[in-house]
Scaffold this motif. Structure first.
Motif, PDB file in Angstrom:
ATOM      1  N   GLY A   4     -29.914  74.861  74.316  1.00  0.00           N
ATOM      2  CA  GLY A   4     -28.809  74.872  73.758  1.00  0.00           C
ATOM      3  C   GLY A   4     -27.937  74.687  75.031  1.00  0.00           C
ATOM      4  N   LEU A   5     -26.873  73.513  75.011  1.00  0.00           N
ATOM      5  CA  LEU A   5     -26.221  73.122  76.123  1.00  0.00           C
ATOM      6  C   LEU A   5     -24.772  73.037  75.754  1.00  0.00           C
ATOM      7  N   TRP A   6     -23.800  73.378  76.723  1.00  0.00           N
ATOM      8  CA  TRP A   6     -22.408  73.422  76.340  1.00  0.00           C
ATOM      9  C   TRP A   6     -21.759  73.056  77.694  1.00  0.00           C
ATOM     10  N   ILE A   7     -20.483  72.144  77.414  1.00  0.00           N
ATOM     11  CA  ILE A   7     -19.668  71.745  78.570  1.00  0.00           C
ATOM     12  C   ILE A   7     -18.579  71.700  78.196  1.00  0.00           C
ATOM     13  N   ASN A   8     -17.332  72.124  79.118  1.00  0.00           N
ATOM     14  CA  ASN A   8     -15.993  72.116  78.455  1.00  0.00           C
ATOM     15  C   ASN A   8     -15.534  70.711  78.583  1.00  0.00           C
ATOM     16  N   VAL A  21     -34.648  73.985  82.931  1.00  0.00           N
ATOM     17  CA  VAL A  21     -33.601  73.217  82.312  1.00  0.00           C
ATOM     18  C   VAL A  21     -32.922  72.442  83.400  1.00  0.00           C
ATOM     19  N   SER A  22     -33.041  70.983  83.260  1.00  0.00           N
ATOM     20  CA  SER A  22     -32.435  70.161  84.067  1.00  0.00           C
ATOM     21  C   SER A  22     -31.458  69.117  83.353  1.00  0.00           C
ATOM     22  N   MET A  63     -19.990  75.280  82.223  1.00  0.00           N
ATOM     23  CA  MET A  63     -21.166  74.953  81.586  1.00  0.00           C
ATOM     24  C   MET A  63     -22.009  76.195  81.217  1.00  0.00           C
ATOM     25  N   ARG A  64     -22.541  76.038  79.889  1.00  0.00           N
ATOM     26  CA  ARG A  64     -23.536  77.023  79.489  1.00  0.00           C
ATOM     27  C   ARG A  64     -24.856  76.619  78.987  1.00  0.00           C
ATOM     28  N   ALA A  65     -25.705  77.338  79.297  1.00  0.00           N
ATOM     29  CA  ALA A  65     -27.122  76.966  78.658  1.00  0.00           C
ATOM     30  C   ALA A  65     -27.731  78.239  78.113  1.00  0.00           C
ATOM     31  N   GLU A  97     -30.983  84.975  78.290  1.00  0.00           N
ATOM     32  CA  GLU A  97     -29.792  85.376  78.548  1.00  0.00           C
ATOM     33  C   GLU A  97     -28.941  83.924  78.607  1.00  0.00           C
ATOM     34  N   THR A  98     -27.687  83.955  78.550  1.00  0.00           N
ATOM     35  CA  THR A  98     -26.881  82.778  78.769  1.00  0.00           C
ATOM     36  C   THR A  98     -26.328  82.488  80.139  1.00  0.00           C
ATOM     37  N   TRP A  99     -26.588  81.120  80.576  1.00  0.00           N
ATOM     38  CA  TRP A  99     -26.230  80.936  81.961  1.00  0.00           C
ATOM     39  C   TRP A  99     -25.020  80.159  81.665  1.00  0.00           C
ATOM     40  N   ALA A 100     -23.974  81.183  82.398  1.00  0.00           N
ATOM     41  CA  ALA A 100     -22.428  80.711  82.192  1.00  0.00           C
ATOM     42  C   ALA A 100     -21.844  80.284  83.876  1.00  0.00           C
ATOM     43  N   TYR A 101     -21.945  78.960  84.037  1.00  0.00           N
ATOM     44  CA  TYR A 101     -21.654  78.394  85.163  1.00  0.00           C
ATOM     45  C   TYR A 101     -20.324  77.896  85.251  1.00  0.00           C
ATOM     46  N   ILE A 102     -19.808  78.007  86.439  1.00  0.00           N
ATOM     47  CA  ILE A 102     -18.310  77.502  86.706  1.00  0.00           C
ATOM     48  C   ILE A 102     -18.091  76.900  87.952  1.00  0.00           C
TER      49      ILE A 102
END
Length: 503
Positions: free
Chosen positions: A439-443, A464-465, A479-481, A492-497
Protein backbone atom coordinates in the motif's frame (compact mmCIF):
# COMPACT_ATOMS: atom_id res chain seq x y z
CA UNK A 1 41.92 7.87 58.56
CA UNK A 2 40.70 5.13 60.94
CA UNK A 3 37.59 7.15 61.83
CA UNK A 4 36.78 7.70 58.12
CA UNK A 5 37.18 4.01 57.36
CA UNK A 6 34.95 3.06 60.31
CA UNK A 7 32.35 5.61 59.23
CA UNK A 8 32.35 4.14 55.71
CA UNK A 9 31.90 0.63 57.11
CA UNK A 10 29.10 1.86 59.40
CA UNK A 11 27.25 3.48 56.50
CA UNK A 12 27.53 0.36 54.38
CA UNK A 13 26.16 -1.78 57.19
CA UNK A 14 23.39 0.68 57.98
CA UNK A 15 22.15 1.05 54.42
CA UNK A 16 22.37 -2.70 53.87
CA UNK A 17 19.36 -3.01 56.17
CA UNK A 18 15.76 -2.27 55.29
CA UNK A 19 15.27 0.96 57.21
CA UNK A 20 13.90 4.00 55.38
CA UNK A 21 16.44 6.47 54.07
CA UNK A 22 16.37 10.06 55.25
CA UNK A 23 15.46 11.53 51.88
CA UNK A 24 13.07 10.70 49.03
CA UNK A 25 11.26 12.09 45.98
CA UNK A 26 8.83 14.16 48.08
CA UNK A 27 11.74 16.08 49.61
CA UNK A 28 12.92 17.12 46.14
CA UNK A 29 9.34 17.97 45.13
CA UNK A 30 8.97 20.31 48.12
CA UNK A 31 12.16 22.11 47.13
CA UNK A 32 10.99 22.39 43.52
CA UNK A 33 7.63 23.81 44.64
CA UNK A 34 9.34 26.38 46.90
CA UNK A 35 11.69 27.33 44.07
CA UNK A 36 8.76 27.77 41.66
CA UNK A 37 7.25 30.37 44.03
CA UNK A 38 10.31 32.58 43.64
CA UNK A 39 11.55 34.55 40.60
CA UNK A 40 14.05 32.66 38.48
CA UNK A 41 17.59 33.32 39.67
CA UNK A 42 20.07 32.55 36.93
CA UNK A 43 23.22 31.09 38.51
CA UNK A 44 26.16 33.43 38.08
CA UNK A 45 29.12 31.08 37.78
CA UNK A 46 32.51 32.73 37.60
CA UNK A 47 35.12 30.17 36.67
CA UNK A 48 38.84 30.99 36.55
CA UNK A 49 40.13 31.87 33.07
CA UNK A 50 42.44 28.87 33.26
CA UNK A 51 39.28 26.75 33.01
CA UNK A 52 37.12 28.80 30.63
CA UNK A 53 40.00 29.19 28.14
CA UNK A 54 40.57 25.44 27.80
CA UNK A 55 40.05 23.90 24.38
CA UNK A 56 38.37 20.51 23.95
CA UNK A 57 41.57 18.45 24.06
CA UNK A 58 42.84 20.30 27.12
CA UNK A 59 39.58 19.80 28.96
CA UNK A 60 39.63 16.09 28.14
CA UNK A 61 42.98 15.83 29.94
CA UNK A 62 41.28 16.61 33.27
CA UNK A 63 40.37 13.22 34.69
CA UNK A 64 38.90 12.12 37.97
CA UNK A 65 41.32 9.77 39.71
CA UNK A 66 39.66 6.31 39.67
CA UNK A 67 41.12 5.44 43.07
CA UNK A 68 39.18 8.40 44.51
CA UNK A 69 35.80 7.18 43.21
CA UNK A 70 32.92 7.21 45.64
CA UNK A 71 32.58 3.72 47.23
CA UNK A 72 35.91 2.53 45.81
CA UNK A 73 36.99 -0.38 48.00
CA UNK A 74 33.59 -0.80 49.69
CA UNK A 75 32.67 -3.80 47.48
CA UNK A 76 29.41 -2.12 46.46
CA UNK A 77 28.10 -2.76 42.92
CA UNK A 78 28.38 0.90 41.91
CA UNK A 79 31.03 3.63 41.97
CA UNK A 80 30.73 7.34 41.20
CA UNK A 81 33.25 9.71 39.60
CA UNK A 82 32.78 13.43 39.02
CA UNK A 83 33.23 15.89 36.15
CA UNK A 84 35.38 18.98 36.55
CA UNK A 85 33.96 22.35 35.42
CA UNK A 86 35.61 24.03 32.46
CA UNK A 87 35.33 24.76 28.74
CA UNK A 88 31.57 25.13 28.09
CA UNK A 89 30.65 23.01 31.12
CA UNK A 90 30.42 26.06 33.36
CA UNK A 91 27.17 25.20 35.18
CA UNK A 92 28.04 24.18 38.74
CA UNK A 93 25.83 21.49 40.26
CA UNK A 94 25.58 20.62 43.93
CA UNK A 95 26.18 16.98 44.83
CA UNK A 96 24.77 15.22 47.90
CA UNK A 97 24.92 11.72 49.32
CA UNK A 98 21.78 10.14 50.85
CA UNK A 99 22.34 7.65 53.65
CA UNK A 100 20.23 6.13 56.42
CA UNK A 101 21.77 8.69 58.77
CA UNK A 102 20.94 11.75 56.70
CA UNK A 103 22.06 13.81 53.72
CA UNK A 104 25.55 15.20 53.43
CA UNK A 105 27.25 17.36 50.83
CA UNK A 106 29.88 15.82 48.58
CA UNK A 107 32.73 18.38 48.62
CA UNK A 108 34.79 19.34 45.60
CA UNK A 109 38.42 18.31 46.20
CA UNK A 110 40.94 19.35 43.51
CA UNK A 111 43.37 16.65 44.61
CA UNK A 112 40.90 14.05 43.37
CA UNK A 113 41.56 15.18 39.78
CA UNK A 114 44.49 14.63 37.43
CA UNK A 115 44.99 17.85 35.41
CA UNK A 116 47.28 16.31 32.81
CA UNK A 117 49.55 18.79 31.02
CA UNK A 118 47.32 21.77 31.82
CA UNK A 119 48.92 24.66 33.69
CA UNK A 120 46.33 24.64 36.47
CA UNK A 121 47.16 25.11 40.15
CA UNK A 122 44.68 22.89 42.05
CA UNK A 123 45.25 24.84 45.26
CA UNK A 124 43.80 27.98 43.65
CA UNK A 125 40.45 26.36 42.87
CA UNK A 126 39.05 25.96 46.38
CA UNK A 127 35.59 24.43 46.76
CA UNK A 128 34.70 25.09 43.13
CA UNK A 129 31.96 22.50 42.67
CA UNK A 130 31.24 19.90 40.00
CA UNK A 131 30.01 19.98 36.41
CA UNK A 132 28.32 16.59 36.73
CA UNK A 133 29.05 12.95 37.50
CA UNK A 134 29.09 9.44 36.08
CA UNK A 135 28.19 6.09 37.59
CA UNK A 136 30.27 2.95 37.00
CA UNK A 137 29.08 -0.66 37.12
CA UNK A 138 30.50 -4.02 35.86
CA UNK A 139 28.39 -4.14 32.69
CA UNK A 140 30.68 -6.25 30.52
CA UNK A 141 33.14 -7.85 32.93
CA UNK A 142 32.60 -8.59 36.62
CA UNK A 143 36.17 -7.47 37.28
CA UNK A 144 35.84 -4.04 35.64
CA UNK A 145 33.38 -1.26 36.42
CA UNK A 146 32.36 0.41 33.13
CA UNK A 147 30.58 3.71 32.70
CA UNK A 148 26.85 3.16 33.10
CA UNK A 149 25.22 6.60 33.11
CA UNK A 150 26.54 10.17 33.02
CA UNK A 151 24.92 13.52 33.83
CA UNK A 152 26.70 16.56 32.41
CA UNK A 153 25.44 19.85 30.94
CA UNK A 154 21.97 21.42 31.42
CA UNK A 155 19.60 18.46 31.97
CA UNK A 156 21.43 16.08 29.62
CA UNK A 157 22.29 12.49 30.52
CA UNK A 158 23.21 9.35 28.62
CA UNK A 159 23.48 5.69 29.55
CA UNK A 160 24.82 2.39 28.25
CA UNK A 161 23.75 -1.22 28.09
CA UNK A 162 26.03 -4.20 27.61
CA UNK A 163 28.64 -3.84 24.80
CA UNK A 164 27.42 -0.36 23.87
CA UNK A 165 29.34 2.89 23.36
CA UNK A 166 28.02 6.37 24.02
CA UNK A 167 25.76 7.81 21.34
CA UNK A 168 22.48 9.66 21.71
CA UNK A 169 21.51 11.50 24.88
CA UNK A 170 18.34 12.16 26.82
CA UNK A 171 17.24 15.30 28.65
CA UNK A 172 15.05 16.06 31.60
CA UNK A 173 12.90 18.47 29.59
CA UNK A 174 12.83 20.44 26.33
CA UNK A 175 11.15 23.82 25.97
CA UNK A 176 10.36 25.57 22.65
CA UNK A 177 12.75 23.42 20.64
CA UNK A 178 12.94 24.66 17.05
CA UNK A 179 10.83 27.74 17.78
CA UNK A 180 11.73 31.18 16.40
CA UNK A 181 11.59 32.55 19.96
CA UNK A 182 14.62 30.42 20.83
CA UNK A 183 14.96 27.31 22.97
CA UNK A 184 14.99 27.40 26.75
CA UNK A 185 17.32 24.88 28.38
CA UNK A 186 16.32 23.75 31.90
CA UNK A 187 19.23 22.65 34.07
CA UNK A 188 19.68 20.18 36.89
CA UNK A 189 20.90 22.38 39.73
CA UNK A 190 21.37 19.75 42.42
CA UNK A 191 21.65 15.96 42.71
CA UNK A 192 21.18 13.49 45.54
CA UNK A 193 22.77 10.04 45.11
CA UNK A 194 21.31 7.26 47.23
CA UNK A 195 23.83 5.02 48.94
CA UNK A 196 23.22 1.50 47.55
CA UNK A 197 23.01 -1.71 49.54
CA UNK A 198 25.39 -4.59 48.91
CA UNK A 199 22.73 -6.61 47.08
CA UNK A 200 21.27 -3.73 45.03
CA UNK A 201 21.10 -4.13 41.26
CA UNK A 202 19.69 -0.65 40.69
CA UNK A 203 20.76 2.82 41.68
CA UNK A 204 18.55 5.74 42.71
CA UNK A 205 19.38 9.35 41.87
CA UNK A 206 17.31 12.46 42.59
CA UNK A 207 17.63 15.78 40.76
CA UNK A 208 16.26 19.30 41.10
CA UNK A 209 15.48 20.98 37.77
CA UNK A 210 15.23 24.74 37.32
CA UNK A 211 14.53 27.10 34.47
CA UNK A 212 12.93 30.47 33.78
CA UNK A 213 9.42 29.03 33.46
CA UNK A 214 9.51 25.69 35.26
CA UNK A 215 11.03 23.80 38.17
CA UNK A 216 10.91 20.08 38.70
CA UNK A 217 11.70 17.11 40.91
CA UNK A 218 13.16 13.99 39.28
CA UNK A 219 13.89 10.47 40.44
CA UNK A 220 16.02 8.14 38.31
CA UNK A 221 16.10 4.41 39.02
CA UNK A 222 18.93 3.01 36.91
CA UNK A 223 18.88 -0.75 36.25
CA UNK A 224 21.98 -1.90 34.33
CA UNK A 225 21.83 -4.82 31.92
CA UNK A 226 21.78 -5.93 28.33
CA UNK A 227 19.28 -3.10 27.83
CA UNK A 228 19.85 -0.65 30.67
CA UNK A 229 16.60 0.81 31.97
CA UNK A 230 16.27 4.33 33.36
CA UNK A 231 12.95 4.61 35.19
CA UNK A 232 11.99 8.27 35.60
CA UNK A 233 9.44 9.90 37.89
CA UNK A 234 9.03 13.68 37.68
CA UNK A 235 6.82 16.45 39.03
CA UNK A 236 6.88 19.81 37.27
CA UNK A 237 5.85 23.21 38.68
CA UNK A 238 5.26 25.96 36.13
CA UNK A 239 6.21 29.54 36.96
CA UNK A 240 4.78 30.66 33.63
CA UNK A 241 2.95 29.23 30.65
CA UNK A 242 4.90 27.30 28.03
CA UNK A 243 4.06 27.21 24.33
CA UNK A 244 5.73 23.90 23.47
CA UNK A 245 6.75 21.46 26.15
CA UNK A 246 8.93 18.53 25.08
CA UNK A 247 8.58 15.50 27.35
CA UNK A 248 11.14 12.66 27.43
CA UNK A 249 13.37 14.40 24.88
CA UNK A 250 16.03 12.42 23.02
CA UNK A 251 18.95 14.05 21.20
CA UNK A 252 21.07 12.39 18.51
CA UNK A 253 23.16 12.86 15.35
CA UNK A 254 22.47 11.99 11.73
CA UNK A 255 24.89 13.02 8.95
CA UNK A 256 24.22 10.65 6.05
CA UNK A 257 23.12 7.10 5.19
CA UNK A 258 22.17 4.84 2.28
CA UNK A 259 19.05 6.86 1.46
CA UNK A 260 20.91 10.19 1.68
CA UNK A 261 24.53 9.75 0.58
CA UNK A 262 27.42 11.90 1.77
CA UNK A 263 27.86 15.24 0.02
CA UNK A 264 31.65 14.84 0.18
CA UNK A 265 33.65 11.71 -0.56
CA UNK A 266 34.08 9.63 2.60
CA UNK A 267 35.41 6.11 3.22
CA UNK A 268 32.53 5.49 5.64
CA UNK A 269 29.28 4.34 3.97
CA UNK A 270 27.10 5.76 6.77
CA UNK A 271 27.59 8.17 9.67
CA UNK A 272 24.86 8.46 12.31
CA UNK A 273 24.17 7.77 15.99
CA UNK A 274 20.53 7.04 15.12
CA UNK A 275 18.91 6.16 11.80
CA UNK A 276 15.19 6.49 12.39
CA UNK A 277 12.30 7.51 14.61
CA UNK A 278 10.02 4.67 15.70
CA UNK A 279 6.54 5.44 17.08
CA UNK A 280 4.06 2.99 18.55
CA UNK A 281 0.45 4.14 18.78
CA UNK A 282 -2.59 2.06 19.79
CA UNK A 283 -3.19 0.97 16.22
CA UNK A 284 0.02 1.49 14.25
CA UNK A 285 3.80 1.24 14.26
CA UNK A 286 5.53 4.02 12.29
CA UNK A 287 9.12 4.21 11.06
CA UNK A 288 10.50 7.55 9.83
CA UNK A 289 14.09 7.37 8.50
CA UNK A 290 16.14 10.37 9.62
CA UNK A 291 17.46 12.92 7.13
CA UNK A 292 19.98 15.74 7.20
CA UNK A 293 17.95 18.63 5.79
CA UNK A 294 19.30 21.83 4.26
CA UNK A 295 17.10 23.91 6.51
CA UNK A 296 15.25 23.28 9.78
CA UNK A 297 12.68 20.49 9.40
CA UNK A 298 9.99 19.78 12.01
CA UNK A 299 7.48 16.96 11.56
CA UNK A 300 5.19 15.13 13.98
CA UNK A 301 2.79 12.23 14.46
CA UNK A 302 -0.39 12.96 16.39
CA UNK A 303 -1.85 10.30 18.67
CA UNK A 304 -3.55 9.68 22.02
CA UNK A 305 -1.75 7.89 24.84
CA UNK A 306 1.42 6.87 22.97
CA UNK A 307 2.62 3.34 23.68
CA UNK A 308 6.25 4.21 22.97
CA UNK A 309 8.70 6.07 20.75
CA UNK A 310 12.43 6.25 20.24
CA UNK A 311 15.41 7.25 18.12
CA UNK A 312 16.76 3.90 16.95
CA UNK A 313 19.98 2.53 15.50
CA UNK A 314 18.74 -0.67 13.85
CA UNK A 315 21.69 -1.30 11.56
CA UNK A 316 24.33 -3.27 13.52
CA UNK A 317 26.55 -4.27 10.60
CA UNK A 318 30.05 -2.81 11.06
CA UNK A 319 30.65 -2.97 7.29
CA UNK A 320 27.92 -0.36 6.86
CA UNK A 321 29.98 2.16 8.89
CA UNK A 322 33.66 1.09 8.77
CA UNK A 323 34.55 3.46 11.63
CA UNK A 324 36.94 1.79 14.09
CA UNK A 325 37.09 4.83 16.38
CA UNK A 326 33.46 5.81 16.77
CA UNK A 327 31.83 2.37 16.33
CA UNK A 328 28.44 3.55 15.12
CA UNK A 329 27.39 -0.11 14.98
CA UNK A 330 27.47 -0.18 18.81
CA UNK A 331 25.55 3.04 19.50
CA UNK A 332 22.44 2.50 21.62
CA UNK A 333 18.88 2.90 20.47
CA UNK A 334 16.74 4.63 23.12
CA UNK A 335 13.11 3.56 23.50
CA UNK A 336 10.66 5.57 25.64
CA UNK A 337 7.80 3.74 27.37
CA UNK A 338 5.22 6.07 29.01
CA UNK A 339 3.59 5.00 32.25
CA UNK A 340 -0.10 5.77 32.51
CA UNK A 341 -2.16 7.81 30.07
CA UNK A 342 -0.45 10.84 28.54
CA UNK A 343 -3.58 11.99 26.73
CA UNK A 344 -3.70 13.66 23.34
CA UNK A 345 -0.60 15.11 21.76
CA UNK A 346 2.13 14.37 19.25
CA UNK A 347 5.57 12.86 18.89
CA UNK A 348 7.60 15.64 17.32
CA UNK A 349 10.85 15.21 15.37
CA UNK A 350 13.21 18.16 14.88
CA UNK A 351 16.01 17.78 12.32
CA UNK A 352 18.65 20.49 11.96
CA UNK A 353 21.18 20.84 9.12
CA UNK A 354 24.73 19.82 9.97
CA UNK A 355 27.96 19.57 7.97
CA UNK A 356 29.82 17.20 10.27
CA UNK A 357 29.30 14.60 12.96
CA UNK A 358 30.33 16.79 15.91
CA UNK A 359 26.87 18.29 16.49
CA UNK A 360 23.71 16.58 17.66
CA UNK A 361 21.14 17.71 15.09
CA UNK A 362 18.14 15.48 15.83
CA UNK A 363 15.64 15.85 18.68
CA UNK A 364 12.48 13.82 19.39
CA UNK A 365 9.98 14.25 22.25
CA UNK A 366 6.32 14.11 23.22
CA UNK A 367 4.26 17.35 23.11
CA UNK A 368 0.96 17.31 25.08
CA UNK A 369 -2.02 18.90 23.32
CA UNK A 370 -2.74 21.14 26.30
CA UNK A 371 0.11 23.54 27.01
CA UNK A 372 0.91 24.00 30.71
CA UNK A 373 -0.22 27.27 32.28
CA UNK A 374 1.35 29.39 35.03
CA UNK A 375 0.79 27.87 38.45
CA UNK A 376 -0.03 24.39 37.16
CA UNK A 377 1.60 21.10 38.15
CA UNK A 378 2.34 18.05 35.99
CA UNK A 379 3.28 14.51 37.07
CA UNK A 380 5.02 12.21 34.61
CA UNK A 381 6.49 8.73 34.69
CA UNK A 382 8.27 6.82 31.94
CA UNK A 383 11.17 4.47 31.33
CA UNK A 384 14.05 4.79 28.88
CA UNK A 385 15.59 1.60 27.52
CA UNK A 386 19.16 1.88 26.14
CA UNK A 387 19.20 -0.99 23.67
CA UNK A 388 21.39 -2.74 21.11
CA UNK A 389 21.16 -6.54 21.20
CA UNK A 390 17.41 -6.81 21.79
CA UNK A 391 15.92 -3.63 20.41
CA UNK A 392 12.22 -2.86 20.54
CA UNK A 393 10.65 -3.72 17.20
CA UNK A 394 7.05 -4.21 16.14
CA UNK A 395 5.55 -7.72 16.09
CA UNK A 396 4.82 -6.85 12.45
CA UNK A 397 7.34 -6.87 9.63
CA UNK A 398 9.81 -4.07 10.14
CA UNK A 399 11.89 -1.86 7.84
CA UNK A 400 15.44 -3.15 7.62
CA UNK A 401 16.79 -0.48 5.27
CA UNK A 402 15.90 2.40 2.98
CA UNK A 403 18.00 3.13 -0.10
CA UNK A 404 17.81 5.83 -2.77
CA UNK A 405 19.11 6.17 -6.31
CA UNK A 406 18.40 8.06 -9.51
CA UNK A 407 15.56 6.90 -11.72
CA UNK A 408 16.20 4.44 -14.55
CA UNK A 409 17.33 5.56 -17.98
CA UNK A 410 20.42 6.48 -19.94
CA UNK A 411 19.84 10.20 -19.49
CA UNK A 412 19.64 11.78 -16.03
CA UNK A 413 16.14 12.85 -15.08
CA UNK A 414 14.54 14.44 -12.07
CA UNK A 415 13.18 11.19 -10.62
CA UNK A 416 14.40 9.08 -7.73
CA UNK A 417 13.98 5.40 -6.97
CA UNK A 418 13.41 4.38 -3.35
CA UNK A 419 14.08 0.83 -2.19
CA UNK A 420 12.50 -0.26 1.10
CA UNK A 421 13.30 -3.69 2.57
CA UNK A 422 10.79 -5.26 4.97
CA UNK A 423 11.56 -8.37 6.97
CA UNK A 424 10.51 -10.40 9.98
CA UNK A 425 7.14 -10.73 11.69
CA UNK A 426 4.31 -12.23 9.61
CA UNK A 427 6.55 -12.32 6.52
CA UNK A 428 8.31 -15.33 8.05
CA UNK A 429 5.04 -17.28 8.02
CA UNK A 430 3.66 -16.53 4.56
CA UNK A 431 2.98 -19.60 2.46
CA UNK A 432 5.00 -20.02 -0.75
CA UNK A 433 2.02 -19.00 -2.88
CA UNK A 434 1.25 -15.89 -0.80
CA UNK A 435 2.47 -12.49 -1.91
CA UNK A 436 1.90 -9.36 0.18
CA UNK A 437 0.49 -6.21 -1.40
CA UNK A 438 2.27 -2.87 -1.01
CA UNK A 439 0.00 0.00 0.00
CA UNK A 440 1.67 3.21 -1.20
CA UNK A 441 0.78 6.88 -0.71
CA UNK A 442 2.42 10.16 -1.72
CA UNK A 443 1.37 13.72 -0.93
CA UNK A 444 0.25 16.27 -3.51
CA UNK A 445 3.83 17.38 -4.14
CA UNK A 446 4.85 14.18 -5.92
CA UNK A 447 3.76 11.29 -8.09
CA UNK A 448 4.62 7.60 -8.15
CA UNK A 449 5.69 6.67 -11.70
CA UNK A 450 6.12 2.95 -11.13
CA UNK A 451 6.12 0.45 -8.30
CA UNK A 452 7.24 -3.12 -7.66
CA UNK A 453 7.24 -5.62 -4.82
CA UNK A 454 9.57 -8.61 -5.00
CA UNK A 455 10.71 -11.37 -2.68
CA UNK A 456 14.15 -10.73 -1.15
CA UNK A 457 15.65 -14.20 -1.30
CA UNK A 458 18.73 -13.09 0.66
CA UNK A 459 16.91 -11.89 3.81
CA UNK A 460 13.67 -13.80 3.43
CA UNK A 461 11.77 -10.51 3.45
CA UNK A 462 10.12 -8.45 0.72
CA UNK A 463 11.40 -5.41 -1.15
CA UNK A 464 9.26 -2.47 -2.26
CA UNK A 465 10.66 -0.34 -5.10
CA UNK A 466 9.12 2.86 -6.42
CA UNK A 467 10.18 5.61 -8.79
CA UNK A 468 8.90 9.04 -7.82
CA UNK A 469 9.03 12.61 -9.09
CA UNK A 470 8.68 15.71 -6.92
CA UNK A 471 6.63 18.56 -8.33
CA UNK A 472 8.08 21.48 -6.36
CA UNK A 473 11.60 21.14 -4.88
CA UNK A 474 10.96 23.99 -2.46
CA UNK A 475 8.27 21.94 -0.69
CA UNK A 476 8.62 18.65 1.21
CA UNK A 477 7.47 15.41 -0.37
CA UNK A 478 6.04 12.75 1.94
CA UNK A 479 5.60 9.07 1.14
CA UNK A 480 4.17 6.10 3.00
CA UNK A 481 4.35 2.37 2.40
CA UNK A 482 2.88 -0.59 4.26
CA UNK A 483 2.60 -4.29 3.46
CA UNK A 484 -0.81 -5.96 3.51
CA UNK A 485 -2.06 -9.52 3.41
CA UNK A 486 -5.71 -9.34 2.46
CA UNK A 487 -7.32 -6.66 4.64
CA UNK A 488 -4.62 -6.79 7.31
CA UNK A 489 -1.54 -4.61 7.64
CA UNK A 490 1.36 -6.96 8.29
CA UNK A 491 4.18 -4.39 8.54
CA UNK A 492 5.00 -1.16 10.24
CA UNK A 493 4.43 1.99 8.20
CA UNK A 494 7.37 3.47 6.31
CA UNK A 495 6.82 7.25 6.60
CA UNK A 496 9.51 9.03 4.61
CA UNK A 497 9.94 12.75 4.02
CA UNK A 498 12.11 14.37 1.34
CA UNK A 499 13.14 17.76 2.75
CA UNK A 500 12.62 20.93 0.70
CA UNK A 501 15.53 22.44 -1.21
CA UNK A 502 16.27 26.04 -0.21
CA UNK A 503 15.83 28.57 -3.01
Amino acid sequence: MVRKALLGMLLVLTTAGHGALAFDFNDVARRAKELAGKPFDRPDTQLPKTLTDLNYDQYQQIRYRPEKALWRGNKLPFEVQFYHPGLYFNQIVKMNLVTADGVRKIPFQPDNFDYGRNAIDPKSLGDLGFAGFRVHYPLNDKRVKDELIAFQGASYFRALGKNQVYGESARGLAIDTGELSGEEFPVFREFWIEWPRLEDQEMTIYALLDSRRVTGAYRFKVRPGDSTATEIKSRLYFRDGIGKLGIAPLTSMFLYASHQPATLEDYRPEVHDSEGLSVQTDGEWIWRPLVNPKRLLITSFGTTNPRGFGLMQRDRDFAHYEDLDTRYDRKPSVWVVPKGDWGRGRVELVQIPTRDATNDNVVAYWVPEQSPQAGSTMDLEYTLFWQANNETRPPLAWIAQTRRGRGWGKDPDNTYRYIVDFQGGPLDFLKPDQKPVAGLWINDNGEILDRQIVKNDVTGGWRVSMRVRRTDDSRPMEMRAVLRNGDDNISETWAYIVPPEPR
